[in-house]
Motif scaffolding. Structure first.
Motif, PDB file in Angstrom:
ATOM      1  N   VAL A 177      -5.383   7.174   5.652  1.00 23.34           N
ATOM      2  CA  VAL A 177      -6.301   6.064   5.892  1.00 23.34           C
ATOM      3  C   VAL A 177      -7.431   6.574   6.771  1.00 23.34           C
ATOM      4  O   VAL A 177      -7.192   7.056   7.871  1.00 23.34           O
ATOM      5  N   THR A 195      -9.108  -7.148  15.604  1.00 22.65           N
ATOM      6  CA  THR A 195      -9.907  -6.725  14.461  1.00 22.65           C
ATOM      7  C   THR A 195     -10.924  -7.780  14.065  1.00 22.65           C
ATOM      8  O   THR A 195     -10.574  -8.946  13.881  1.00 22.65           O
ATOM      9  N   LYS A 219       0.862  -1.182   0.000  1.00 24.53           N
ATOM     10  CA  LYS A 219       0.000   0.000   0.000  1.00 24.53           C
ATOM     11  C   LYS A 219       0.894   1.226   0.000  1.00 24.53           C
ATOM     12  O   LYS A 219       1.697   1.414   0.914  1.00 24.53           O
ATOM     13  N   GLU A 247     -16.454   1.763   6.220  1.00 23.21           N
ATOM     14  CA  GLU A 247     -15.769   1.950   4.937  1.00 23.21           C
ATOM     15  C   GLU A 247     -14.712   0.871   4.713  1.00 23.21           C
ATOM     16  O   GLU A 247     -14.388   0.525   3.582  1.00 23.21           O
ATOM     17  N   HIS A 248     -14.180   0.322   5.804  1.00 19.99           N
ATOM     18  CA  HIS A 248     -13.195  -0.760   5.704  1.00 19.99           C
ATOM     19  C   HIS A 248     -13.801  -2.115   6.051  1.00 19.99           C
ATOM     20  O   HIS A 248     -13.094  -3.126   6.053  1.00 19.99           O
ATOM     21  N   LYS A 249     -15.091  -2.106   6.368  1.00 17.89           N
ATOM     22  CA  LYS A 249     -15.811  -3.333   6.721  1.00 17.89           C
ATOM     23  C   LYS A 249     -15.169  -4.064   7.893  1.00 17.89           C
ATOM     24  O   LYS A 249     -14.965  -5.282   7.873  1.00 17.89           O
ATOM     25  N   ASN A 250     -14.808  -3.295   8.944  1.00 15.25           N
ATOM     26  CA  ASN A 250     -14.237  -3.934  10.128  1.00 15.25           C
ATOM     27  C   ASN A 250     -14.552  -3.150  11.390  1.00 15.25           C
ATOM     28  O   ASN A 250     -14.984  -1.998  11.345  1.00 15.25           O
ATOM     29  N   ASN A 298     -15.670   0.630  11.559  1.00 15.49           N
ATOM     30  CA  ASN A 298     -15.226   1.272  10.318  1.00 15.49           C
ATOM     31  C   ASN A 298     -15.960   0.674   9.126  1.00 15.49           C
ATOM     32  O   ASN A 298     -15.436  -0.209   8.435  1.00 15.49           O
TER      33      ASN A 298
END
Length: 216
Positions: free
Chosen positions: A78, A140, A73, A118-121, A116
Motif C-alpha cells: 500500500v 482520516t 483487500k 493517490e488515495h484521496k485522503n 495521500n
C-alpha cells in the motif's frame, strides 16, 4: 488473540469479552460487546479499521478465510500505508480541529501527518509514543467527504487515566461533550467517564487504579 477475560454487567444489560495479545495492563485490548436482546447492528461507514502487524500477510489472510472471515483487500503493498490499531474518519473534514482536540484534551502527540493524493485522503497519526512501540490512532480526512454514517456498531476508544473527574473537565474545556458523568460502573465500581469528541466519536476514560483492581 487470546480471550483474556469475560465480564457480565446485568445492571447495564451487556456482556464484554476482552481479547488481546497479552495482559490488559500493558497491551492494546479489543473489547467485544453483546447488548442483551440485540442481534443486529448498523455498522455505518465512519469507522475505518483495526490494524495488526503480522509476519506473513498471505498466511494471515488464508487463516481469516479458513475461519469464515471475508477478505476485502488481498495482500499487497500500500503506497503511503502505515500500521495502526484504530482508524476513524473525520466526519466534517476539519482535521486540524480534531488534531488539536486529541492533543489538548486527550494528551496525545501528533506523530505524523501525511497527505495521500493517490488515495484521496489525509491521515493524522496520534499517540502517546513511537508507533513501533505504542498503540496509535489514525484520524482520516477523505477528500470531499463532509459527512459519515456512524451507525450504532462502533463502541468507543477507552483510555486509562489517574483521575476521571479531571479528564472529564478537560474534555469540556476542549469542546467535547460528556454523555456519562464520571462515576463508578454498577456492579464493579470501576470509575469511568464517557464523552464525545467534537465530531461525535465516543471516548471513555477508565480509572487506572480501579482497572487494576478489576483485573485481580
Amino acid at each position: 488473540m487470546k480471550l483474556l477475560r469475560k465480564r457480565d454487567i446485568p445492571e447495564e444489560r451487556y456482556t464484554n469479552p476482552f481479547l488481546g495479545y497479552g495482559p490488559e495492563d500493558s497491551n492494546f485490548t479489543v473489547e467485544l460487546t453483546y447488548n442483551y436482546g440485540v442481534d443486529k447492528y448498523d455498522i455505518g461507514n465512519g469507522f475505518g479499521h483495526l490494524g495488526v502487524v503480522v509476519e506473513d500477510a498471505a498466511k494471515a489472510v488464508d487463516l481469516i478465510k479458513a475461519k469464515g472471515g471475508k477478505v476485502i483487500k488481498e495482500p499487497g503493498p500500500v503506497k503511503g500505508g502505515s500500521t495502526v490499531t484504530s482508524c476513524i474518519q473525520d466526519p466534517d473534514g476539519d482535521l486540524d480541529r480534531a488534531i488539536i482536540f486529541y492533543q489538548k484534551a486527550i494528551g496525545m502527540q501528533l506523530l505524523r501527518r501525511k497527505d495521500n493524493p493517490e488515495h484521496k485522503n489525509t491521515v493524522a497519526t496520534m499517540g502517546y509514543g513511537p508507533e513501533d512501540k505504542n498503540t496509535v490512532l489514525e484520524l482520516t480526512y477523505i477528500y470531499g467527504i463532509t459527512n459519515y454514517d456512524k451507525g450504532n456498531g462502533y463502541g468507543q476508544i477507552e483510555i486509562g487515566t489517574n483521575d476521571v473527574y479531571k479528564s472529564a473537565e478537560a474534555i469540556k474545556l476542549c469542546g467535547g461533550k460528556i454523555i456519562r458523568e464520571p462515576g463508578p460502573l454498577p456492579g464493579i465500581n470501576t470509575k469511568i467517564a464517557v464523552c464525545l469528541d467534537p465530531d461525535g466519536w465516543k471516548l471513555a476514560f477508565v480509572d487506572n487504579a480501579d482497572f487494576l483492581k478489576e483485573l485481580e
